[in-house]
Write an enzyme that holds these catalytic residues in place. Sequence first.
Site, PDB file in Angstrom:
ATOM      1  N   HIS A  76      -3.518  -5.340   1.022  1.00  0.00           N
ATOM      2  CA  HIS A  76      -2.813  -5.669   2.259  1.00  0.00           C
ATOM      3  C   HIS A  76      -2.787  -7.185   2.441  1.00  0.00           C
ATOM      4  O   HIS A  76      -3.752  -7.742   2.959  1.00  0.00           O
ATOM      5  CB  HIS A  76      -3.521  -5.028   3.458  1.00  0.00           C
ATOM      6  CG  HIS A  76      -3.374  -3.547   3.518  1.00  0.00           C
ATOM      7  ND1 HIS A  76      -2.416  -2.931   4.278  1.00  0.00           N
ATOM      8  CD2 HIS A  76      -4.039  -2.559   2.889  1.00  0.00           C
ATOM      9  CE1 HIS A  76      -2.503  -1.613   4.127  1.00  0.00           C
ATOM     10  NE2 HIS A  76      -3.489  -1.373   3.290  1.00  0.00           N
ATOM     11  N   CYS A  82       0.843  -1.201   0.000  1.00  0.00           N
ATOM     12  CA  CYS A  82       0.000   0.000   0.000  1.00  0.00           C
ATOM     13  C   CYS A  82       0.879   1.253   0.000  1.00  0.00           C
ATOM     14  O   CYS A  82       1.589   1.498  -0.951  1.00  0.00           O
ATOM     15  CB  CYS A  82      -0.980  -0.043   1.176  1.00  0.00           C
ATOM     16  SG  CYS A  82      -2.316   1.169   1.020  1.00  0.00           S
ATOM     17  N   GLU A 121      -1.276  -8.854   4.643  1.00  0.00           N
ATOM     18  CA  GLU A 121      -1.318  -9.175   6.080  1.00  0.00           C
ATOM     19  C   GLU A 121      -2.727  -9.058   6.657  1.00  0.00           C
ATOM     20  O   GLU A 121      -2.968  -9.431   7.790  1.00  0.00           O
ATOM     21  CB  GLU A 121      -0.327  -8.278   6.835  1.00  0.00           C
ATOM     22  CG  GLU A 121      -0.782  -6.856   7.130  1.00  0.00           C
ATOM     23  CD  GLU A 121      -0.773  -5.901   5.942  1.00  0.00           C
ATOM     24  OE1 GLU A 121      -0.601  -6.343   4.782  1.00  0.00           O
ATOM     25  OE2 GLU A 121      -0.959  -4.685   6.177  1.00  0.00           O
TER      26      GLU A 121
END
Lengths: 199, 251
Positions: free
Chosen positions: A176, A80, A178
Site C-alpha cells: 500500500h 493490493c 498510500e
Amino acid sequence: MPLRIELADYGVGNLHSIRKALENCGAEVHVAEDMALLERAECIVLPGVGAFDRAMERLRPHGEAIVERLNEGVPCLGICIGMQVLFQRSAEGASPGLGFLEGEVVRLSAPRVPHMGWNEVVTADAIMDGIEDRHFYFAHSFRGRPTDGSAVGHTDHFGSFPSLFRKRNVYGTQFHPEKSSSAGLAFLRNFVRFAEGCA
Amino acid sequence: MSLTKRIIPCLDVKDGAVVKGVRFLDLKDVGSPPAMAEEYERQGADEIVFLDISASVEGRRTLLGVVEETAKRLFVPLTVGGGIRETADVRAALNAGADKVSINTVAVQRPEIISECAKDFGSQCVVVAIDAKRRAGGWTVYTHGGRRDAQLDMVRWAKRVEELGAGEILLTSMDADGTKDGYDIAMTRAVADAVSIPVIASGGCGSPRHILEVLRETKAEAALAASIFHYGEWTVGDVKEYLRRNGVEVR
C-alpha cells in the site's frame, strides 16, 4: 492541466489517504462511485480496499471496456485488491477477475499469514527511481502469480513472492503506497509522472 | 531482508481528544489526535492505534470525525478500537478512514462478528483485542475494559479468533499494564506460538529494553506502547535505533 484520476470506489474502506496522497502529487482526483466513469478515464486508480468478489461485482459490467482502455494505453495503478482484480481469477473469490494480467491470485504460503507490516521491495523498475529505503506497508493473505512476465519486483516473506507488477502502462502493487509514509508518497509521485507521460 | 518488526504508539482518545499528556508537541496541539499521529509518523511509527475510551455515543461519533481528519494527514496505517458494538460500527470506522478496526467485548459476546467482518471488509482489517490476566495454569480473558471475567482460556480464544478470520491479535496483559515493568513474555509467547496470524504485544512497556525483550524472546511481530512515547522520554526513532543496534530488523 493536471492529470485527472478516477479513483474507483468499489468497497468499504479508507479512500482518504490515497486520494490525499495523489492530490499532493499534483493530480486531480475524482472518487468514482459509478464504475462506468472508468471507461472514459484519463488515468485509473484501483484502490486497496474491500474484498475481491465485492469489487468485481461492481467492476464486472464495465470489465471489457476497462480492459480495452488499458490495452489502448490508459495509465492505471492497482493497489493490493485493486491489483489482484487485474488478474484472470483469484483463490479469494468465486468471480473471475478483469483478466488484464495473465495468471491468477493464490493464497500466500507462509507460516505467518496475513503478511502484515513493512517489508522491502526489490526491483530495478524505474517507478522506484529516487527511493532509497524501499520498505513498504503490506497487509494481505493472497498474492498474484502472473504468467505473462509482469512481475517486476519481489518481496521476501518466508520465500520470495512478486510484489510489484508492470504491463506497459499499468502498474500493480501488493503493498500500500498510500500507507507507506515517505517511501509510498515518493512512489505515488513517480506514478503520477509516469501517467502524465502516457498521455 | 524480510518483514520488519513494528512499533506502534497508542493514543487514548476521549470525546475526540487525547487524554494522556503528551510532552513533545506545542501546547496548541496537545489533545489533537491528528497532530499527534502525524508527529509519530514523522518519528518513524509503523502504525498508529486510537483507542476510544468515550463513555457516550456522542463521544464515539466525535471520534469518527477525528479519524477522518487524521486519515487525510496520516500515511501509515491507523487502527481504531474501543466501543465497537456491531458490524455497522466497523463499517463506519473504515469509511471514516480507519485501516483496521479492533474489536474486543463484542467478539466474545458474538464471535460470528469476526467472520462477518472478515468476509465483508477483509481479514487484514479485523484486529481482535484480547485482554487477559494470569491464573493458575494459564491466562483468562476479560472483557468490558478489563472489568468482566469472560471465563475463557486465552490460548483457546486466540485460536478460535484465528479460525473465525481475524487478521491480527492485539494482546494486552492486564497484570503488566501500567506497571512499566515490561511485557508479559510468557503470555505473549503462549499466544504467538499458538496462532499463525500476527500478534501485537501490549501492556507494561517502560523502556526500549522491554520492547527488545518481547520482540526477541517471542514471535510477536509488533509492540504497542503509550507512555514511553507520550512523555517524550523516547521518540519512536530512538527506540528503533536501539532495536537496530541490538539486531532487530526495523524499518
